[in-house]
Motif scaffolding. Structure first.
Motif, PDB file in Angstrom:
ATOM      1  N   GLY A 218      67.597  11.756  38.558  1.00 19.48           N
ATOM      2  CA  GLY A 218      68.383  10.564  38.221  1.00 19.48           C
ATOM      3  C   GLY A 218      69.727  10.985  38.630  1.00 19.48           C
ATOM      4  N   THR A 219      70.464  11.698  38.484  1.00 12.63           N
ATOM      5  CA  THR A 219      71.902  12.336  38.816  1.00 12.63           C
ATOM      6  C   THR A 219      71.664  12.458  40.241  1.00 12.63           C
ATOM      7  OG1 THR A 219      71.040  14.489  38.218  1.00 12.63           O
ATOM      8  CG2 THR A 219      72.413  13.160  36.843  1.00 12.63           C
ATOM      9  N   LEU A 220      70.890  13.085  40.997  1.00 10.24           N
ATOM     10  CA  LEU A 220      70.944  13.568  42.340  1.00 10.24           C
ATOM     11  C   LEU A 220      70.765  12.240  43.178  1.00 10.24           C
ATOM     12  CD1 LEU A 220      69.051  16.936  42.690  1.00 10.24           C
ATOM     13  CD2 LEU A 220      71.526  16.395  42.732  1.00 10.24           C
ATOM     14  N   GLY A 221      69.940  11.387  42.589  1.00 11.14           N
ATOM     15  CA  GLY A 221      69.555  10.069  43.411  1.00 11.14           C
ATOM     16  C   GLY A 221      70.814   9.234  43.374  1.00 11.14           C
ATOM     17  N   SER A 222      71.858   9.508  42.774  1.00 15.87           N
ATOM     18  CA  SER A 222      73.161   8.799  42.902  1.00 15.87           C
ATOM     19  C   SER A 222      73.894   8.974  44.268  1.00 15.87           C
ATOM     20  CB  SER A 222      74.131   8.761  41.629  1.00 15.87           C
ATOM     21  OG  SER A 222      74.502  10.048  41.822  1.00 15.87           O
TER      22      SER A 222
ATOM     23  N   ALA B 256      72.731   5.542  38.013  1.00 19.66           N
ATOM     24  CA  ALA B 256      71.422   6.056  38.773  1.00 19.66           C
ATOM     25  C   ALA B 256      70.581   6.859  37.547  1.00 19.66           C
ATOM     26  CB  ALA B 256      71.738   7.185  39.896  1.00 19.66           C
ATOM     27  N   LEU B 257      71.308   7.572  36.686  1.00 21.86           N
ATOM     28  CA  LEU B 257      70.480   8.403  35.618  1.00 21.86           C
ATOM     29  C   LEU B 257      70.111   7.365  34.534  1.00 21.86           C
ATOM     30  CD1 LEU B 257      69.656  10.752  34.230  1.00 21.86           C
ATOM     31  CD2 LEU B 257      72.040  10.879  32.953  1.00 21.86           C
ATOM     32  N   PHE B 258      70.828   6.153  34.376  1.00 22.70           N
ATOM     33  CA  PHE B 258      70.244   5.386  33.317  1.00 22.70           C
ATOM     34  C   PHE B 258      68.818   4.581  33.935  1.00 22.70           C
ATOM     35  CE2 PHE B 258      70.289   0.870  31.878  1.00 22.70           C
ATOM     36  CZ  PHE B 258      69.893   1.019  30.674  1.00 22.70           C
TER      37      PHE B 258
END
Length: 466
Positions: free
Chosen positions: A315-319, A75-77
């Motif tokens: 990005g991280t929270l979106g995962s 997700a971060l990528f």
């Protein structure tokens, strides 16, 4: 009593499918439906509480323990590729190379390149959709075909078939079969080509039929959203493409040379789970490749991010939601698998054929269809039957690599039911309904994918695993 318990399992599955389609959150829905199944199996108050805390949550935690880094880094990528402008640069360049008269091909290839390079299909859909609108409108291709084109490029050959794809559906089997993300590469490529070729044939014929009837793009209130070229501050095509190349190349390098050369004897210790390198190497290689690629995107585009802290946080929270939704479905599957009645259902599915490759294809397809999730159905199938299928394959002298590849490809078969979260999200992004576009999604992402799986099974039976 067994009949009542089986009815309870079926009722909970149907309710899970129906309510998820109606928009009820799986985080709440999965434990409730697991409770329904336990009640029909003779459960009582204390047992229900114990089932939730000791079975449901344990299975959920096991899944998170295995795949949390993959979800988070993926997700971060994807967010880094999106906010840096890299994803749109790649999509625009592919569209320019194919030309406006090949709008469908351009969108399928753009989605394919991005997802094979590790960009989340949700990020891809948001990045590619504005370009698709522009191309389809100019070429007078019906807008209703856009979801099918995005689905073909994102939900099919790059998700489950092509060797080395960093998709979660290709990583999950590595933990159960001791394989790598490059399992059965030749058969995977053939399966991917069948998916790509069959899907393109279907979409082009649909576009030709619409053209013959005089149907154009259609009347839609999205003129103001039509995409222009990349912003002036966007990276060059080469800088945008390098992270994609890094994910694919480094995945192979880590899998083939780096990780096998590491001193991993410590893994046999109880505090490390007394596990084997083969159970974790596939996940390690993908995570490491995505980390390196993410660092490159970050360093190469530092001046292009409006707020790098915000990008990293989102990005991280979106995962979290996709990961927890899938983990909840796995927790539900773990509860169902613990019921005595499930043994009857399992035996009925696994006894259809003594061929382990065909058997796992049937089981994974059925569970993916029921859950409306490729990763969820695959995880439930392998968590409850992974050891069984591995032993079944060994007894039949079948390579674990073909078990991996078919399990992965089957997860992307009938998962694209109307209640599939990715399908609902994709239609929402495109501003279209199931009535307008679901048929094309179903054909390219389910029917043709299942055909490709059957073809690979036949080829493996004739020529062996390659």
């Amino acid at each position: 009593m067994t009949a009542v318990a089986i009815f309870g399992i079926c009722l909970s599955l149907v309710a899970l499918m129906f309510l998820a389609y109606r928009g009820v959150n799986v985080l709440l829905l999965a434990p409730i439906m697991a409770t329904v199944a336990v009640l029909f199996s003779g459960g009582h108050g204390g047992l229900l509480l114990g089932t939730y805390t000791q079975l449901f949550m344990t299975e959920l935690a096991k899944y998170l323990g295995k795949f949390f880094p993959l979800f988070m880094m993926g997700a971060l990528f994807g967010k880094l590729m999106d906010d840096s402008g890299s994803a749109k640069v790649i999509a625009h360049r592919i569209a320019a190379l194919t030309g406006k008269n090949r709008g469908i091909l351009a969108i399928v290839l753009a989605c394919g390149v991005l997802t094979y390079g590790g960009v989340s299909l949700f990020v891809v859909a948001f990045a590619v959709y504005p370009i698709a609108k522009s191309l389809f409108r100019e070429a007078e291709i019906p807008k209703r075909l856009i979801p099918g084109a995005i689905a073909l490029g994102s939900f099919t050959f790059t998700m489950t078939a092509l060797p080395g794809t960093p998709a979660i559906q290709n990583a999950i089997p590595t933990a159960y079969f001791g394989t790598t993300p490059f399992a059965a590469p030749g058969l995977g490529i053939i399966g991917g080509l069948i998916m790509f070729g069959g899907g393109m044939l279907w979409l082009n014929r649909r576009a030709a039929a619409a053209r013959a009837k005089g149907e154009g793009y259609g009347q839609h209130d999205d003129l103001e959203e039509t995409a222009h070229g990349p912003a002036q501050h966007a990276p060059s095509f080469l800088v945008a493409l390098i992270p994609i190349i890094l994910v694919i190349a480094l995945n192979y390098v880590f899998t083939t040379w780096v990780i096998p050369a590491m001193d991993t004897a410590f893994l046999s210790q109880p505090k490390y789970g007394a596990t084997k390198l083969s159970s974790v190497a596939g996940i390690w290689s993908i995570v490491l490749a995505v980390i390196v690629a993410s660092l490159f995107v970050l360093l190469a585009n530092l001046k292009r991010f409006a707020n790098i802290t915000d990008t990293i946080n989102k990005g991280t929270l979106g995962s979290m939601l996709p990961m927890l939704n899938t983990a909840s479905e796995v927790g539900y599957g773990g509860v169902i698998a613990s019921l005595a009645a499930f043994a009857v259902v399992r035996d009925s599915m696994t006894s259809i054929t003594t061929n382990p490759v065909l058997s796992i294809a049937i089981t994974v397809n059925v569970l993916a269809a029921i859950t409306g999730s490729a990763s969820g159905g695959l995880s439930i199938a392998l968590a409850s039957l992974g050891d069984f299928y591995l032993q079944m394959a060994k007894a039949a002298h079948v390579s674990p690599e073909i078990m991996h590849r078919i399990a992965s490809m089957s997860s992307g078969g009938f998962d694209c039911m109307p209640h599939n979260g990715a399908v609902i999200t994709l239609l929402g992004i495109c501003g279209l309904t199931h009535r307008q576009s679901y048929l094309d999604i179903f054909v390219v992402a389910s029917v043709i994918t299942v055909v490709a799986g059957i073809a690979v099974i036949i080829l493996n039976a004739v020529f062996g695993t390659f």
